[in-house]
Design an enzyme around this catalytic site. Structure first.
Site, PDB file in Angstrom:
ATOM      1  CG  HIS A 190      40.442 -14.396  66.123  1.00 16.71           C
ATOM      2  ND1 HIS A 190      41.606 -14.984  66.575  1.00 16.71           N
ATOM      3  CD2 HIS A 190      40.720 -13.072  66.010  1.00 16.71           C
ATOM      4  CE1 HIS A 190      42.538 -14.054  66.725  1.00 16.71           C
ATOM      5  NE2 HIS A 190      42.024 -12.896  66.401  1.00 16.71           N
TER       6      HIS A 190
ATOM      7  CG  ASN B 271      40.119  -8.891  66.062  1.00 12.61           C
ATOM      8  OD1 ASN B 271      39.703  -9.987  65.710  1.00 12.61           O
ATOM      9  ND2 ASN B 271      41.374  -8.682  66.436  1.00 12.61           N
TER      10      ASN B 271
ATOM     11  NE  ARG C 271      48.760 -15.533  68.863  1.00 15.91           N
ATOM     12  CZ  ARG C 271      47.943 -14.482  68.761  1.00 15.91           C
ATOM     13  NH1 ARG C 271      46.647 -14.613  69.026  1.00 15.91           N
ATOM     14  NH2 ARG C 271      48.410 -13.309  68.404  1.00 15.91           N
TER      15      ARG C 271
ATOM     16  NE  ARG D  40      41.233 -11.594  69.101  1.00 13.05           N
ATOM     17  CZ  ARG D  40      41.772 -12.389  70.020  1.00 13.05           C
ATOM     18  NH1 ARG D  40      41.013 -12.888  70.991  1.00 13.05           N
ATOM     19  NH2 ARG D  40      43.041 -12.712  69.969  1.00 13.05           N
TER      20      ARG D  40
HETATM   21  P1  NAD Z   1      46.392   0.335  63.565  1.00 12.68           P
HETATM   22  O1  NAD Z   1      45.744   1.378  64.406  1.00 12.68           O
HETATM   23  O2  NAD Z   1      47.878   0.249  63.554  1.00 12.68           O
HETATM   24  O3  NAD Z   1      45.924   0.513  62.051  1.00 12.68           O
HETATM   25  C1  NAD Z   1      44.599   0.689  61.669  1.00 12.68           C
HETATM   26  C2  NAD Z   1      44.618   1.488  60.372  1.00 12.68           C
HETATM   27  O4  NAD Z   1      43.275   1.573  59.881  1.00 12.68           O
HETATM   28  C3  NAD Z   1      45.139   2.925  60.543  1.00 12.68           C
HETATM   29  O5  NAD Z   1      46.214   3.163  59.647  1.00 12.68           O
HETATM   30  C4  NAD Z   1      43.927   3.784  60.194  1.00 12.68           C
HETATM   31  O6  NAD Z   1      44.267   5.022  59.561  1.00 12.68           O
HETATM   32  C5  NAD Z   1      43.184   2.846  59.248  1.00 12.68           C
HETATM   33  N1  NAD Z   1      41.785   3.202  59.051  1.00 12.68           N
HETATM   34  C6  NAD Z   1      40.865   3.553  59.979  1.00 12.68           C
HETATM   35  N2  NAD Z   1      39.677   3.810  59.374  1.00 12.68           N
HETATM   36  C7  NAD Z   1      39.865   3.603  58.053  1.00 12.68           C
HETATM   37  C8  NAD Z   1      39.025   3.702  56.901  1.00 12.68           C
HETATM   38  N3  NAD Z   1      37.750   4.058  57.011  1.00 12.68           N
HETATM   39  N4  NAD Z   1      39.554   3.424  55.689  1.00 12.68           N
HETATM   40  C9  NAD Z   1      40.844   3.044  55.574  1.00 12.68           C
HETATM   41  N5  NAD Z   1      41.690   2.937  56.620  1.00 12.68           N
HETATM   42  C10 NAD Z   1      41.199   3.218  57.832  1.00 12.68           C
HETATM   43  O7  NAD Z   1      45.732  -1.050  63.998  1.00 12.68           O
HETATM   44  P2  NAD Z   1      46.362  -2.500  63.743  1.00 12.68           P
HETATM   45  O8  NAD Z   1      47.220  -2.873  64.911  1.00 12.68           O
HETATM   46  O9  NAD Z   1      46.908  -2.555  62.374  1.00 12.68           O
HETATM   47  O10 NAD Z   1      45.047  -3.411  63.842  1.00 12.68           O
HETATM   48  C11 NAD Z   1      44.066  -3.379  62.810  1.00 12.68           C
HETATM   49  C12 NAD Z   1      42.950  -4.380  63.091  1.00 12.68           C
HETATM   50  O11 NAD Z   1      43.482  -5.713  62.993  1.00 12.68           O
HETATM   51  C13 NAD Z   1      42.364  -4.269  64.510  1.00 12.68           C
HETATM   52  O12 NAD Z   1      40.958  -4.435  64.456  1.00 12.68           O
HETATM   53  C14 NAD Z   1      42.993  -5.431  65.245  1.00 12.68           C
HETATM   54  O13 NAD Z   1      42.218  -5.871  66.349  1.00 12.68           O
HETATM   55  C15 NAD Z   1      43.037  -6.454  64.130  1.00 12.68           C
HETATM   56  N6  NAD Z   1      43.912  -7.618  64.360  1.00 12.68           N
HETATM   57  C16 NAD Z   1      43.420  -8.819  64.004  1.00 12.68           C
HETATM   58  C17 NAD Z   1      44.164  -9.958  64.206  1.00 12.68           C
HETATM   59  C18 NAD Z   1      43.588 -11.294  63.828  1.00 12.68           C
HETATM   60  O14 NAD Z   1      44.072 -12.346  64.229  1.00 12.68           O
HETATM   61  N7  NAD Z   1      42.536 -11.310  63.033  1.00 12.68           N
HETATM   62  C19 NAD Z   1      45.440  -9.869  64.782  1.00 12.68           C
HETATM   63  C20 NAD Z   1      45.932  -8.608  65.111  1.00 12.68           C
HETATM   64  C21 NAD Z   1      45.143  -7.474  64.908  1.00 12.68           C
END
Ligand code: NAD
Length: 304
Positions: free
Chosen positions: A179, A124, A155, A92
Site C-alpha cells: 500500500h 501507515n 480506486r 507513507r
Molecule cells: P489524525 O491526525 O486525524 O488522527 C490520528 C489520531 O491518533 C489522533 O486523534 C491522535 O490523538 C491519535 N493518537 C496519536 N498517538 C496515539 C496513541 N499513542 N494512542 C492513541 N491515539 C493516539 O490522522 P488520520 O488522518 O486519522 O490518519 C491516521 C493514520 O491513518 C495515518 O497514519 C494515516 O496515514 C493512515 N491512513 C491510512 C489509510 C490506508 O489506506 N491504510 C488511509 C488514510 C489514512
C-alpha cells in the site's frame, strides 16, 4: 469470540479523521453491537463520541463508548488508526519512524490480548506496522491484517468504471503488493465477466489508470490535507466480512510465507481472519514487480 454480553465488539484506537469516519460508517451500517474509541487525546475522544452519538440517534444504535486499552484488547476486532498522517508530498514510508513508536507503545498496552482478536492495521505504513503488530502481540499470522491495497483496488475499479461505463462492482481488478509507491497493478488477473481487462483497454490506458491509482492519496492530501472517507468505507466493509464470517475475497495485506513478509494478495477473509491466500497467476512482468516489492518490504521489516 463475543464479548461478555455475547455482543460483537470493535475497538478503534485513534479517534482522528480516519478513526471517527470509520466509527461513523460502522455505526450507520450497524456492523457491530458495541464500538469503543480509544485516543491519547481524551478531550478530543470525548467530543467525538458525543458528536457521533448525536448523529446516530435515529438508527438502531450500537453501544458507543470511550474505552481503555484494556477494553480494546478484549474486542473481536481491534482497528488501529492512531499516529501521524502524511503531509503534502510525503510518502507513507516516511511515517515509519514516528508511527513505529506510537504503534509499539499501543500494542504493548494491548497485552494480554483476546487470543481470538483480529488486528486490523490502518496506520501507515500499513504493511510494516502490521508486521510489527504480529511480532509484539504474537497473535497467529492469520489474525493480523492490514487494509493493504484494498483501497487502492477500489480506486482502480472506480477509475476503470469511469473509463468503461460499467459499475465498479462488476469490475474485478486487483492492485497488489505494497500500500504505497511499490504497489503492483495486477491487470493480468483483472477481468469483467471473465473477459480480461486487457481486452477492454490497451497497455497505455491501463498504465495511466495504474499511475492515477497510485497517486490518488497524494492528490487528495494536496487538496484537503488527509484521506479518510474512502478508508473508512473499506475498514467498515472488512469488519462486516469478518463479523459475519463471509469468506469473501479481498486484496489485503497479511504475512505471505512465499515472500516471508507482509504484503497484499487476494485472500479469503472470514471470522477467523485470513483463511486462505489465493495463488495468483500473474504475468512475468507483474510477478517480478511483486518480488521486488517483497524484497523491499522484507528489508524494511528487518530494520524494525
Ligand atoms: P489524525 O491526525 O486525524 O488522527 C490520528 C489520531 O491518533 C489522533 O486523534 C491522535 O490523538 C491519535 N493518537 C496519536 N498517538 C496515539 C496513541 N499513542 N494512542 C492513541 N491515539 C493516539 O490522522 P488520520 O488522518 O486519522 O490518519 C491516521 C493514520 O491513518 C495515518 O497514519 C494515516 O496515514 C493512515 N491512513 C491510512 C489509510 C490506508 O489506506 N491504510 C488511509 C488514510 C489514512
Amino acid at each position: 469470540m463475543k464479548n461478555k454480553n455475547n455482543r460483537s465488539k470493535i475497538a478503534i484506537i485513534g479517534a482522528g479523521a480516519v478513526g471517527t469516519s470509520t466509527a461513523f460508517s460502522l455505526a450507520l451500517q450497524n456492523i457491530a453491537a458495541d464500538l469503543i474509541l480509544v485516543d491519547i487525546n481524551q478531550m478530543q475522544c470525548e467530543g467525538e463520541l458525543l458528536d457521533l452519538t448525536d448523529a446516530l440517534e435515529t438508527t438502531n444504535l450500537p453501544f458507543l463508548e470511550k474505552g481503555s486499552y484494556r477494553d480494546a484488547a478484549q474486542s473481536d476486532i481491534i482497528v488501529i488508526t492512531a499516529g501521524k498522517r502524511q503531509q503534502i508530498g510525503q510518502s507513507r514510508e516516511e511515517l515509519l519512524q514516528a508511527n513505529m513508536q506510537v504503534i509499539s507503545s499501543i500494542l504493548r498496552e494491548l497485552i494480554p490480548i483476546n487470543p481470538n482478536a483480529i488486528i486490523l492495521m490502518v496506520t501507515n505504513p500499513v504493511d510494516i506496522l502490521a508486521y510489527l503488530a504480529q511480532k509484539i502481540t504474537q497473535l497467529p499470522y492469520h489474525q493480523v491484517i492490514s487494509s493493504g491495497t484494498f483501497l487502492d483496488s477500489v480506486r482502480a475499479r472506480i477509475l476503470l468504471s469511469h473509463k468503461l461505463s460499467i459499475a465498479p462492482e462488476a469490475i474485478h481488478a486487483y492492485i497488489l503488493g505494497q500500500h504505497g509507491d511499490l504497489q503492483v497493478a495486477a491487470w493480468s488477473i483483472s477481468h469483467i465477466a471473465g473477459t480480461p481487462i486487457t481486452s477492454f483497454l490497451d497497455t497505455n490506458a491501463l498504465e495511466i489508470i495504474a499511475e492515477k491509482t497510485k497517486n490518488r492519496a497524494y492528490e487528495i492530501i494536496k487538496c484537503k490535507g488527509a484521506t479518510f472517507f474512502g478508508i473508512a468505507k473499506v475498514v467498515a466493509e472488512l469488519c462486516r466480512v469478518i463479523l459475519t464470517d463471509q469468506y469473501l475475497v479481498k486484496p489485503l495485506s497479511c504475512y505471505v510465507p512465499e515472500f516471508q513478509t507482509f504484503l497484499s494478495m487476494p485472500v479469503v477473509l472470514a471470522r477467523k481472519g485470513i483463511v486462505q491466500i489465493l495463488k495468483t497467476k500473474l504475468n512475468a512482468f507483474e510477478q517480478e514487480a511483486l518480488a521486488q516489492t517483497a524484497r523491499k518490504m522484507s528489508e524494511l521489516c528487518k530494520q524494525l
